[in-house]
Write a protein that holds these residues in place. Sequence first.
Motif, PDB file in Angstrom:
ATOM      1  N   MET A   1     -89.930   6.347 -37.795  1.00 41.22           N
ATOM      2  CA  MET A   1     -90.187   5.083 -37.141  1.00 41.22           C
ATOM      3  C   MET A   1     -90.665   5.373 -35.722  1.00 41.22           C
ATOM      4  N   ALA A   2     -91.813   4.900 -35.399  1.00 42.89           N
ATOM      5  CA  ALA A   2     -92.396   5.104 -34.071  1.00 42.89           C
ATOM      6  C   ALA A   2     -92.099   3.885 -33.203  1.00 42.89           C
ATOM      7  N   ILE A   3     -91.370   4.120 -32.113  1.00 39.90           N
ATOM      8  CA  ILE A   3     -91.030   3.059 -31.170  1.00 39.90           C
ATOM      9  C   ILE A   3     -91.418   3.545 -29.778  1.00 39.90           C
ATOM     10  N   ASP A   4     -92.069   2.684 -29.034  1.00 37.58           N
ATOM     11  CA  ASP A   4     -92.432   3.071 -27.669  1.00 37.58           C
ATOM     12  C   ASP A   4     -91.171   3.149 -26.807  1.00 37.58           C
ATOM     13  N   ASP A   5     -91.256   3.853 -25.697  1.00 32.52           N
ATOM     14  CA  ASP A   5     -90.095   4.100 -24.836  1.00 32.52           C
ATOM     15  C   ASP A   5     -89.459   2.819 -24.315  1.00 32.52           C
ATOM     16  N   LYS A   6     -90.276   1.841 -23.936  1.00 30.18           N
ATOM     17  CA  LYS A   6     -89.738   0.585 -23.402  1.00 30.18           C
ATOM     18  C   LYS A   6     -88.909  -0.133 -24.465  1.00 30.18           C
ATOM     19  N   THR A   7     -89.444  -0.214 -25.677  1.00 35.45           N
ATOM     20  CA  THR A   7     -88.723  -0.887 -26.764  1.00 35.45           C
ATOM     21  C   THR A   7     -87.456  -0.126 -27.122  1.00 35.45           C
ATOM     22  N   ARG A   8     -87.540   1.205 -27.173  1.00 33.51           N
ATOM     23  CA  ARG A   8     -86.361   2.019 -27.478  1.00 33.51           C
ATOM     24  C   ARG A   8     -85.264   1.775 -26.436  1.00 33.51           C
ATOM     25  N   THR A   9     -85.642   1.746 -25.168  1.00 30.52           N
ATOM     26  CA  THR A   9     -84.674   1.495 -24.099  1.00 30.52           C
ATOM     27  C   THR A   9     -84.050   0.113 -24.248  1.00 30.52           C
ATOM     28  N   GLU A  10     -84.853  -0.886 -24.576  1.00 28.31           N
ATOM     29  CA  GLU A  10     -84.335  -2.240 -24.762  1.00 28.31           C
ATOM     30  C   GLU A  10     -83.360  -2.305 -25.936  1.00 28.31           C
ATOM     31  N   LEU A  11     -83.693  -1.619 -27.025  1.00 25.22           N
ATOM     32  CA  LEU A  11     -82.816  -1.600 -28.197  1.00 25.22           C
ATOM     33  C   LEU A  11     -81.501  -0.876 -27.887  1.00 25.22           C
ATOM     34  N   GLU A  12     -81.605   0.251 -27.200  1.00 27.66           N
ATOM     35  CA  GLU A  12     -80.398   0.992 -26.836  1.00 27.66           C
ATOM     36  C   GLU A  12     -79.523   0.181 -25.884  1.00 27.66           C
ATOM     37  N   ALA A  13     -80.137  -0.501 -24.946  1.00 29.86           N
ATOM     38  CA  ALA A  13     -79.385  -1.338 -24.010  1.00 29.86           C
ATOM     39  C   ALA A  13     -78.684  -2.479 -24.749  1.00 29.86           C
ATOM     40  N   ALA A  14     -79.368  -3.077 -25.697  1.00 32.11           N
ATOM     41  CA  ALA A  14     -78.766  -4.166 -26.480  1.00 32.11           C
ATOM     42  C   ALA A  14     -77.589  -3.643 -27.303  1.00 32.11           C
ATOM     43  N   ALA A  15     -77.738  -2.463 -27.891  1.00 36.03           N
ATOM     44  CA  ALA A  15     -76.650  -1.874 -28.672  1.00 36.03           C
ATOM     45  C   ALA A  15     -75.455  -1.559 -27.771  1.00 36.03           C
ATOM     46  N   PHE A  16     -75.711  -1.031 -26.575  1.00 38.79           N
ATOM     47  CA  PHE A  16     -74.643  -0.740 -25.624  1.00 38.79           C
ATOM     48  C   PHE A  16     -73.913  -2.022 -25.233  1.00 38.79           C
ATOM     49  N   ARG A  17     -74.676  -3.063 -24.909  1.00 42.11           N
ATOM     50  CA  ARG A  17     -74.052  -4.339 -24.529  1.00 42.11           C
ATOM     51  C   ARG A  17     -73.199  -4.885 -25.670  1.00 42.11           C
ATOM     52  N   ARG A  18     -73.681  -4.748 -26.886  1.00 42.52           N
ATOM     53  CA  ARG A  18     -72.924  -5.240 -28.041  1.00 42.52           C
ATOM     54  C   ARG A  18     -71.639  -4.432 -28.237  1.00 42.52           C
ATOM     55  N   LEU A  19     -71.710  -3.119 -28.053  1.00 39.14           N
ATOM     56  CA  LEU A  19     -70.514  -2.285 -28.152  1.00 39.14           C
ATOM     57  C   LEU A  19     -69.495  -2.683 -27.094  1.00 39.14           C
ATOM     58  N   VAL A  20     -69.941  -2.869 -25.863  1.00 40.39           N
ATOM     59  CA  VAL A  20     -69.041  -3.255 -24.780  1.00 40.39           C
ATOM     60  C   VAL A  20     -68.402  -4.611 -25.083  1.00 40.39           C
ATOM     61  N   GLU A  21     -69.178  -5.569 -25.534  1.00 40.91           N
ATOM     62  CA  GLU A  21     -68.625  -6.887 -25.869  1.00 40.91           C
ATOM     63  C   GLU A  21     -67.623  -6.784 -27.014  1.00 40.91           C
ATOM     64  N   HIS A  22     -67.924  -5.955 -27.982  1.00 36.65           N
ATOM     65  CA  HIS A  22     -67.006  -5.752 -29.107  1.00 36.65           C
ATOM     66  C   HIS A  22     -65.675  -5.181 -28.606  1.00 36.65           C
ATOM     67  N   LEU A  23     -65.743  -4.173 -27.746  1.00 41.13           N
ATOM     68  CA  LEU A  23     -64.516  -3.579 -27.221  1.00 41.13           C
ATOM     69  C   LEU A  23     -63.729  -4.566 -26.357  1.00 41.13           C
ATOM     70  N   LYS A  24     -64.411  -5.464 -25.688  1.00 43.57           N
ATOM     71  CA  LYS A  24     -63.711  -6.483 -24.892  1.00 43.57           C
ATOM     72  C   LYS A  24     -62.895  -7.405 -25.791  1.00 43.57           C
ATOM     73  N   THR A  25     -63.356  -7.641 -27.001  1.00 48.07           N
ATOM     74  CA  THR A  25     -62.624  -8.521 -27.920  1.00 48.07           C
ATOM     75  C   THR A  25     -61.540  -7.772 -28.684  1.00 48.07           C
ATOM     76  N   ARG A  26     -61.630  -6.458 -28.734  1.00 45.08           N
ATOM     77  CA  ARG A  26     -60.651  -5.655 -29.478  1.00 45.08           C
ATOM     78  C   ARG A  26     -59.615  -5.061 -28.537  1.00 45.08           C
ATOM     79  N   ILE A  27     -58.908  -5.948 -27.853  1.00 43.91           N
ATOM     80  CA  ILE A  27     -57.892  -5.503 -26.909  1.00 43.91           C
ATOM     81  C   ILE A  27     -56.727  -4.820 -27.620  1.00 43.91           C
ATOM     82  N   ASP A  28     -56.649  -4.988 -28.940  1.00 42.23           N
ATOM     83  CA  ASP A  28     -55.598  -4.326 -29.709  1.00 42.23           C
ATOM     84  C   ASP A  28     -55.867  -2.833 -29.881  1.00 42.23           C
ATOM     85  N   VAL A  29     -57.098  -2.421 -29.687  1.00 40.85           N
ATOM     86  CA  VAL A  29     -57.456  -1.015 -29.832  1.00 40.85           C
ATOM     87  C   VAL A  29     -57.237  -0.309 -28.500  1.00 40.85           C
TER      88      VAL A  29
END
Length: 100
Positions: A1-29
């Motif tokens: 899959m060929a993705i330009d650097d800008k799009t890759r960075t945006e996707l990685e940033a979105a995944a990071f934000r989603r992980l952080v939000e997930h961990l904020k809701t999983r205070i039991d972990v």
Amino acid sequence: MAIDDKTRTELEAAAFRRLVEHLKTRIDVQNIDLMNLAGFCRNCLSNWLKDAADAQGVPLSKDESREAVYGMPYETWKSKYQGKATPEQLEAMKKVHPGH
């Protein structure tokens, strides 16, 4: 899959934000459970965020990076949600991450 650097960075940033939000809701972990199972925890994420900011010359304190990951000041999160580690968790931590 060929993705330009800008799009890759945006996707990685979105995944990071989603992980952080997930961990904020999983205070039991607990962070020690994350470390023992995955080799990283919320503190690691906040350190990585600070490292990235430092590399880009963006001023970000350790407290600010932790608040970005925890969703509140770290000391507040600890007092509200962090449990006492069991002897078993501490022993596992020594095996998985000696010196951490």
